[in-house]
Design a protein around this motif. Structure first.
Motif, PDB file in Angstrom:
ATOM      1  N   ILE A  71      -0.139   1.269  11.687  1.00 24.16           N
ATOM      2  CA  ILE A  71       0.616   0.890  10.493  1.00 24.16           C
ATOM      3  C   ILE A  71       2.090   1.229  10.505  1.00 24.16           C
ATOM      4  CG2 ILE A  71      -0.104   2.469   8.939  1.00 24.16           C
ATOM      5  CD1 ILE A  71       0.216  -0.013   6.791  1.00 24.16           C
TER       6      ILE A  71
ATOM      7  N   ASP B 168      -4.758   1.224  10.606  1.00 23.40           N
ATOM      8  CA  ASP B 168      -4.289   2.314  10.177  1.00 23.40           C
ATOM      9  C   ASP B 168      -3.558   3.242  11.211  1.00 23.40           C
ATOM     10  OD1 ASP B 168      -4.900   1.911   7.467  1.00 23.40           O
ATOM     11  OD2 ASP B 168      -6.539   3.326   7.313  1.00 23.40           O
ATOM     12  N   LYS B 169      -3.923   3.047  12.494  1.00 31.26           N
ATOM     13  CA  LYS B 169      -3.570   3.686  13.776  1.00 31.26           C
ATOM     14  C   LYS B 169      -2.027   3.430  13.843  1.00 31.26           C
ATOM     15  CE  LYS B 169      -7.611   5.152  16.203  1.00 31.26           C
ATOM     16  NZ  LYS B 169      -7.227   6.797  16.093  1.00 31.26           N
TER      17      LYS B 169
ATOM     18  N   ASN C  81      -4.249  -4.395   9.499  1.00 29.36           N
ATOM     19  CA  ASN C  81      -5.181  -3.708   8.977  1.00 29.36           C
ATOM     20  C   ASN C  81      -5.611  -2.240   9.757  1.00 29.36           C
ATOM     21  OD1 ASN C  81      -6.724  -5.257  10.839  1.00 29.36           O
ATOM     22  ND2 ASN C  81      -8.749  -4.877   9.359  1.00 29.36           N
TER      23      ASN C  81
ATOM     24  N   LYS D 216       0.771   3.634   2.004  1.00 33.13           N
ATOM     25  CA  LYS D 216       1.382   4.024   3.450  1.00 33.13           C
ATOM     26  C   LYS D 216       2.628   2.962   3.860  1.00 33.13           C
ATOM     27  CE  LYS D 216      -2.913   5.932   5.947  1.00 33.13           C
ATOM     28  NZ  LYS D 216      -3.666   5.646   7.065  1.00 33.13           N
TER      29      LYS D 216
ATOM     30  N   THR E  21       0.807  -1.144   0.025  1.00 31.37           N
ATOM     31  CA  THR E  21       0.141  -0.002  -0.156  1.00 31.37           C
ATOM     32  C   THR E  21       0.961   1.224  -0.003  1.00 31.37           C
ATOM     33  OG1 THR E  21      -0.106   0.037   2.413  1.00 31.37           O
ATOM     34  CG2 THR E  21      -1.835  -1.255   1.228  1.00 31.37           C
TER      35      THR E  21
END
Length: 205
Positions: free
Chosen positions: A55, A52-53, A50, A6, A4
């Motif tokens: 990763i 996001d906080k 999964n 990110k 991804t």
């Protein structure tokens, strides 16, 4: 792990803040290149997460593993390079923001939802956490029962490296001007990681 933006961005960022320090330490261009290559290899084979906080923390753990395999330095020396690189990064400091903003109670509903989602264990290498609202002893608490960094270090056969990443939590709190109290971590054998954050007061170190 799925490739991804990110995941790519954070890997590039961690390498960019460490690279100038590698050069000062006399680490060869070949070794620096191999750190970046190893990071990509580990990221590709890593189990998905999964959240996001967190990763960025997961990718940071992966990058630290790559450092230790290719920099030719001890884990302590590699930690100091990463710590120094992050501490001197204006982007890192700006991204963290202030303790007042971080501890604002308006963030609580979102955090409670995040904690509930973590308990669903959608991906094997996610963190699992409870969020503890403000009380007389602290302004915000987290109780982590599973840690993604511990998991990726275990997957890569280097569980002893996870504890170094725990130390960065104090750097982050200090940059935000927050006080962090923690008595145990999963990385060092605890049954959980007990984060307790408060606004710094006069006299707090």
């Amino acid at each position: 792990m799925k490739k991804t933006f990110k995941a790519w961005f954070y890997g590039y960022y961690f390498h960019s803040v460490c690279k100038p320090i590698y050069k000062k330490r006399g680490i060869s261009k070949k070794s620096i290149t191999e750190i970046a290559r190893e990071h990509k290899k580990i990221t590709i084979r890593a189990k998905d997460m999964n959240d996001d906080k967190l990763i960025s923390s997961y990718i940071m753990g992966i990058y630290f593993i790559a450092m230790n395999r290719n920099a030719g330095l001890s884990a302590e020396e590699n930690y100091k390079i990463l710590e120094t690189g992050l501490a001197s990064s204006k982007v890192f400091r700006k991204g963290l923001g202030s303790a007042e903003a971080y501890l604002d109670e308006k963030n609580l509903p979102g955090r409670m939802k995040w904690a509930e989602e973590s308990r669903q264990r959608k991906n094997e290498n996610n963190w699992v956490v409870d969020v503890l609202p403000k009380c007389d002893e602290y302004d915000l608490g987290y109780e982590y029962y599973e840690c993604g960094i511990c998991k990726i270090c275990q997957d890569e056969g280097c569980p002893e490296l996870a504890k170094y990443m725990c130390r960065l939590d104090y750097l982050i709190a200090d940059i935000m001007n927050a006080k962090l109290v923690r008595t145990k971590t999963i990385a060092e054998g605890g049954d959980s990681c007990d984060f307790r954050y408060s606004l710094k007061k006069n006299g707090d170190s």
